[in-house]
Design an enzyme around this catalytic site. Structure first.
Site, PDB file in Angstrom:
ATOM      1  N   ARG A  66      29.898  52.349  28.299  1.00 37.10           N
ATOM      2  CA  ARG A  66      30.433  52.053  29.655  1.00 37.10           C
ATOM      3  C   ARG A  66      28.986  52.065  30.347  1.00 37.10           C
ATOM      4  NH1 ARG A  66      35.021  48.813  29.561  1.00 37.10           N
ATOM      5  NH2 ARG A  66      36.874  50.059  28.218  1.00 37.10           N
ATOM      6  N   LYS A  70      28.651  58.970  34.159  1.00 36.81           N
ATOM      7  CA  LYS A  70      28.929  59.263  35.529  1.00 36.81           C
ATOM      8  C   LYS A  70      29.541  60.574  35.319  1.00 36.81           C
ATOM      9  CE  LYS A  70      31.141  59.282  39.728  1.00 36.81           C
ATOM     10  NZ  LYS A  70      30.380  59.639  40.005  1.00 36.81           N
ATOM     11  N   LYS A  94      37.223  62.437  29.308  1.00 37.89           N
ATOM     12  CA  LYS A  94      37.782  62.114  30.141  1.00 37.89           C
ATOM     13  C   LYS A  94      38.310  60.620  31.122  1.00 37.89           C
ATOM     14  CE  LYS A  94      37.043  66.201  33.075  1.00 37.89           C
ATOM     15  NZ  LYS A  94      36.444  66.285  34.103  1.00 37.89           N
ATOM     16  N   ASP A  99      41.188  56.109  32.120  1.00 40.62           N
ATOM     17  CA  ASP A  99      40.388  55.349  32.300  1.00 40.62           C
ATOM     18  C   ASP A  99      39.733  54.280  33.544  1.00 40.62           C
ATOM     19  OD1 ASP A  99      42.047  53.364  30.041  1.00 40.62           O
ATOM     20  OD2 ASP A  99      43.898  53.052  31.469  1.00 40.62           O
ATOM     21  N   LYS A 106      26.454  64.549  32.830  1.00 44.22           N
ATOM     22  CA  LYS A 106      26.415  65.737  33.513  1.00 44.22           C
ATOM     23  C   LYS A 106      24.884  66.509  34.377  1.00 44.22           C
ATOM     24  CE  LYS A 106      29.345  68.418  35.329  1.00 44.22           C
ATOM     25  NZ  LYS A 106      31.001  67.787  35.864  1.00 44.22           N
ATOM     26  N   TYR A 241      48.399  72.573  47.557  1.00 45.54           N
ATOM     27  CA  TYR A 241      49.860  71.554  47.433  1.00 45.54           C
ATOM     28  C   TYR A 241      50.627  72.563  45.813  1.00 45.54           C
ATOM     29  CZ  TYR A 241      46.370  67.933  49.071  1.00 45.54           C
ATOM     30  OH  TYR A 241      45.338  66.844  49.680  1.00 45.54           O
ATOM     31  N   SER A 364      36.282  59.068  42.686  1.00 43.76           N
ATOM     32  CA  SER A 364      34.836  58.872  42.483  1.00 43.76           C
ATOM     33  C   SER A 364      35.099  57.211  42.735  1.00 43.76           C
ATOM     34  CB  SER A 364      33.813  59.507  42.216  1.00 43.76           C
ATOM     35  OG  SER A 364      33.821  61.216  41.966  1.00 43.76           O
ATOM     36  N   LYS A 370      34.518  51.466  46.872  1.00 44.50           N
ATOM     37  CA  LYS A 370      34.395  50.993  48.111  1.00 44.50           C
ATOM     38  C   LYS A 370      33.270  51.129  48.350  1.00 44.50           C
ATOM     39  CE  LYS A 370      35.113  53.816  52.550  1.00 44.50           C
ATOM     40  NZ  LYS A 370      35.333  54.679  52.931  1.00 44.50           N
TER      41      LYS A 370
HETATM   42  P1  NAD Z   1      32.775  74.824  43.479  1.00 39.87           P
HETATM   43  O1  NAD Z   1      31.478  76.379  43.451  1.00 39.87           O
HETATM   44  O2  NAD Z   1      33.392  74.762  44.899  1.00 39.87           O
HETATM   45  O3  NAD Z   1      34.250  76.931  43.024  1.00 39.87           O
HETATM   46  C1  NAD Z   1      34.016  77.905  42.684  1.00 39.87           C
HETATM   47  C2  NAD Z   1      34.906  79.038  42.556  1.00 39.87           C
HETATM   48  O4  NAD Z   1      34.396  80.142  41.671  1.00 39.87           O
HETATM   49  C3  NAD Z   1      34.177  79.080  44.235  1.00 39.87           C
HETATM   50  O5  NAD Z   1      34.750  79.385  44.905  1.00 39.87           O
HETATM   51  C4  NAD Z   1      33.581  81.041  43.253  1.00 39.87           C
HETATM   52  O6  NAD Z   1      33.213  81.486  44.528  1.00 39.87           O
HETATM   53  C5  NAD Z   1      34.431  80.425  42.047  1.00 39.87           C
HETATM   54  N1  NAD Z   1      34.181  82.043  41.092  1.00 39.87           N
HETATM   55  C6  NAD Z   1      32.443  81.602  40.986  1.00 39.87           C
HETATM   56  N2  NAD Z   1      32.337  83.380  39.567  1.00 39.87           N
HETATM   57  C7  NAD Z   1      33.084  82.456  39.671  1.00 39.87           C
HETATM   58  C8  NAD Z   1      33.959  84.022  38.544  1.00 39.87           C
HETATM   59  N3  NAD Z   1      33.122  84.739  38.249  1.00 39.87           N
HETATM   60  N4  NAD Z   1      35.465  84.647  38.633  1.00 39.87           N
HETATM   61  C9  NAD Z   1      36.031  84.167  39.681  1.00 39.87           C
HETATM   62  N5  NAD Z   1      35.423  82.770  40.284  1.00 39.87           N
HETATM   63  C10 NAD Z   1      34.822  82.614  41.003  1.00 39.87           C
HETATM   64  O7  NAD Z   1      33.189  74.766  42.124  1.00 39.87           O
HETATM   65  P2  NAD Z   1      34.222  73.262  42.104  1.00 39.87           P
HETATM   66  O8  NAD Z   1      33.796  72.233  42.583  1.00 39.87           O
HETATM   67  O9  NAD Z   1      35.340  73.685  42.424  1.00 39.87           O
HETATM   68  O10 NAD Z   1      33.598  73.968  40.926  1.00 39.87           O
HETATM   69  C11 NAD Z   1      35.388  74.423  39.420  1.00 39.87           C
HETATM   70  C12 NAD Z   1      34.754  73.648  38.439  1.00 39.87           C
HETATM   71  O11 NAD Z   1      36.215  72.570  38.018  1.00 39.87           O
HETATM   72  C13 NAD Z   1      33.736  74.235  37.365  1.00 39.87           C
HETATM   73  O12 NAD Z   1      34.438  73.994  36.090  1.00 39.87           O
HETATM   74  C14 NAD Z   1      34.002  72.135  37.381  1.00 39.87           C
HETATM   75  O13 NAD Z   1      33.233  71.926  36.227  1.00 39.87           O
HETATM   76  C15 NAD Z   1      35.006  71.548  37.960  1.00 39.87           C
HETATM   77  N6  NAD Z   1      35.690  70.407  38.729  1.00 39.87           N
HETATM   78  C16 NAD Z   1      35.294  70.348  39.056  1.00 39.87           C
HETATM   79  C17 NAD Z   1      35.662  68.825  40.541  1.00 39.87           C
HETATM   80  C18 NAD Z   1      35.220  68.530  41.759  1.00 39.87           C
HETATM   81  O14 NAD Z   1      35.415  67.342  41.940  1.00 39.87           O
HETATM   82  N7  NAD Z   1      34.353  69.361  42.427  1.00 39.87           N
HETATM   83  C19 NAD Z   1      35.701  68.139  40.071  1.00 39.87           C
HETATM   84  C20 NAD Z   1      36.997  68.286  37.129  1.00 39.87           C
HETATM   85  C21 NAD Z   1      35.931  69.190  37.521  1.00 39.87           C
END
Ligand code: NAD
Length: 471
Positions: A66, A70, A94, A99, A106, A241, A364, A370
């Site tokens: 598709r 993203k 995912k 859907d 990535k 939450y 997203s 939007k």
């Molecule tokens: P972020 O950078 O906002 O937060 C990551 C946090 O982890 C930070 O507070 C950082 O200090 C902490 N961290 C880093 N190294 C660490 C360690 N060794 N031990 C403990 N904490 C540690 O990142 P995020 O956007 O919250 O993403 C976190 C995870 O969620 C990633 O795996 C990302 O791929 C996944 N994810 C994020 C999103 C999104 O919308 N941001 C969506 C889906 C999945």
């Protein structure tokens, strides 16, 4: 410490064990699991002191079944081709599971963000966008990056601004990137979306009386003890939450260490303290683990463990000592395939990343819709709905001869705002995603991870078959 298998290999091990449940031709399965393309970009950065550094960055397009593809992009010193490929594959599955009509992608830029000034970071992101655009690897119908680790609305705004400048006049240009500030075409609710989705998914998980009975837990979140790793975008919102719905955040693990407090930690307070430059180790707690030992906090006594920071933190080494009865994967790939097997054997209920953190890409998608429609959600119908509900209340008053008090009118005579609609769409997505996984798990008598992979693979396979590409 045992050496970890490569991340993409781990994802494919999950894929293979779920594919066994489906009656699909081998060739089709091989096509689905293969990564279509990975771009390795190397470009110069002029640092503030005048020196030149070569920046390494990647963008992986896992599946083009598709379009657009993203996926977020991250800023981390550990970035590698293997990591982005694995994460792009997870995005394919995912999006299929919940859907969201995209293929998986990535990106990553290999830097330790704190070593660069704001001006340097801006140059790194703008040049990354330029390099992607040169290869037709960004655009509202091609590839739509979004935020991931180390990327906030500020970096996304730089990317969006660069793309818009390069593609001057393209009316859909804001749809080339998601996670934008609301003033730049973003959608209300995106910032908290992933954490809120984690909460919705865990709320559904603990609502299943049969599963909770097996774990000797009461249904519901009230009083559940939670340990969260990573108080960033995903972890902080999820913790908030969960706490608001009665869970007790007993442990927080961050870069500098970990703290445990049986009576509960306030995630708002901990986050604010860190934002002001403080360390969690300075806060009141029953137990502390300093520095790298913080990772041992994953083994603390709790009902729900939410890894929301890094991949491969739950391994065959520590899996036997994990005390949580439920693991809610906020991060992508926090559990290795070997650890997964140990945890299943031990009866730990794992709620997989592919489902649990899908709130980010879901919202997203709403942002992209939007942008393409050029109108804020709720703009056309909010006042109309509010007035219509008001007319219904007035009609009931006429029929009954009784008047509603102002409180009832305020609650009922309302129309949905953009945020209301986004959260409602997110909740619907997380509930229906959970139902699919649960049904698949019951049908094949497997755990939620295999069920999620099987549901996703089936949908990608259908998409190929419906176009007549495979029998
Ligand atoms: P972020 O950078 O906002 O937060 C990551 C946090 O982890 C930070 O507070 C950082 O200090 C902490 N961290 C880093 N190294 C660490 C360690 N060794 N031990 C403990 N904490 C540690 O990142 P995020 O956007 O919250 O993403 C976190 C995870 O969620 C990633 O795996 C990302 O791929 C996944 N994810 C994020 C999103 C999104 O919308 N941001 C969506 C889906 C999945």
């Amino acid at each position: 410490m045992t050496a970890l298998p490569r991340f993409f290999e781990q994802v494919n091990r999950y894929f293979d064990s779920a594919a066994e449940l489906l009656d699909l031709p081998d060739g089709l399965l091989r096509q689905i699991r293969t990564c279509n393309a990975v771009y390795h970009l190397s470009y110069p950065l002029r640092r503030d002191d005048g020196s030149i550094e070569v920046i390494h960055a990647w963008r992986a397009h896992h599946s083009l079944h598709r379009l657009p593809v993203k996926g977020g992009f991250r800023l981390t010193e550990h970035a590698s081709e293997d990591e982005v490929t694995a994460l792009a594959a997870l995005m394919t599955y995912k999006c299929a599971l919940v859907d969201v009509p995209y293929g998986g992608a990535k990106g990553a830029i290999r830097i330790e963000k704190s070593n660069y000034s704001d001006g340097e970071l801006e140059r790194i992101i703008r040049r990354y966008t330029f390099e992607l655009n040169q290869r037709k690897a960004i655009g509202p119908g091609l590839d739509v990056p979004g935020p991931d680790m180390g990327v906030s609305a500020r970096e996304i705004a730089w990317m969006s601004d660069t793309y818009t400048a390069l593609e001057h006049g393209e009316i859909a240009a804001p749809g080339a990137v998601t996670g934008k500030p609301v003033s730049q075409g973003g959608v209300r609710g995106r910032v908290e979306a992933t954490g809120l989705g984690v909460y919705y998914g865990l709320r559904e998980t603990v609502a299943q009386a049969d599963d909770m009975k097996e774990l000797s837990l009461e249904p519901g979140l009230d009083g559940k003890r939670v340990v969260v790793q990573g108080l960033g975008n995903v972890g902080a919102h999820a913790a908030r939450y969960l706490r608001d719905d009665g869970a007790i955040i007993v442990g927080i693990i961050e870069r500098e260490g970990a703290i445990y407090c049986a009576s509960g930690l306030d995630p708002d307070e901990v986050e604010a303290h860190r934002r002001d430059g403080g360390s969690i180790l300075e806060l009141d707690a029953d137990h502390r683990l300093e520095g790298k030992d913080g990772v041992n906090g994953l083994e603390w006594d709790c009902d729900i463990l939410v890894p929301a920071a890094l991949e491969s933190v739950i391994t065959a080494d520590n899996a036997p000592r994990i005390q949580a009865k439920i693991i809610g994967e906020g991060a992508n790939g926090p559990t290795t395939a070997d650890a997964d097997a140990i945890l299943r054997e031990r009866g730990v209920l794992q709620v997989p990343d592919m489902y649990l953190n899908a709130g980010g890409v879901t919202v997203s998608y709403f942002e992209w819709v939007k942008n393409l429609s050029h109108v804020r959600f709720g703009r056309m119908d909010r006042r109309f709905t509010q007035a219509a509900h008001g007319r219904i209340l007035a009609a009931v008053e006429d029929l009954t001869g009784k008047s509603f008090n102002g409180d009832v009118v305020d609650r009922v005579a309302v129309g949905a705002s953009e945020e209301d609609l986004v959260f409602s769409g997110l909740e619907e997505t997380m509930i229906s995603g959970f139902e699919q996984i649960r049904q698949m798990a019951k049908l094949h008598a497997v755990d939620y991870r295999r069920a999620a992979f099987a549901a996703a693979i089936g949908k990608v396979a259908n998409s190929y078959r419906e176009r007549g590409i495979f029998p």
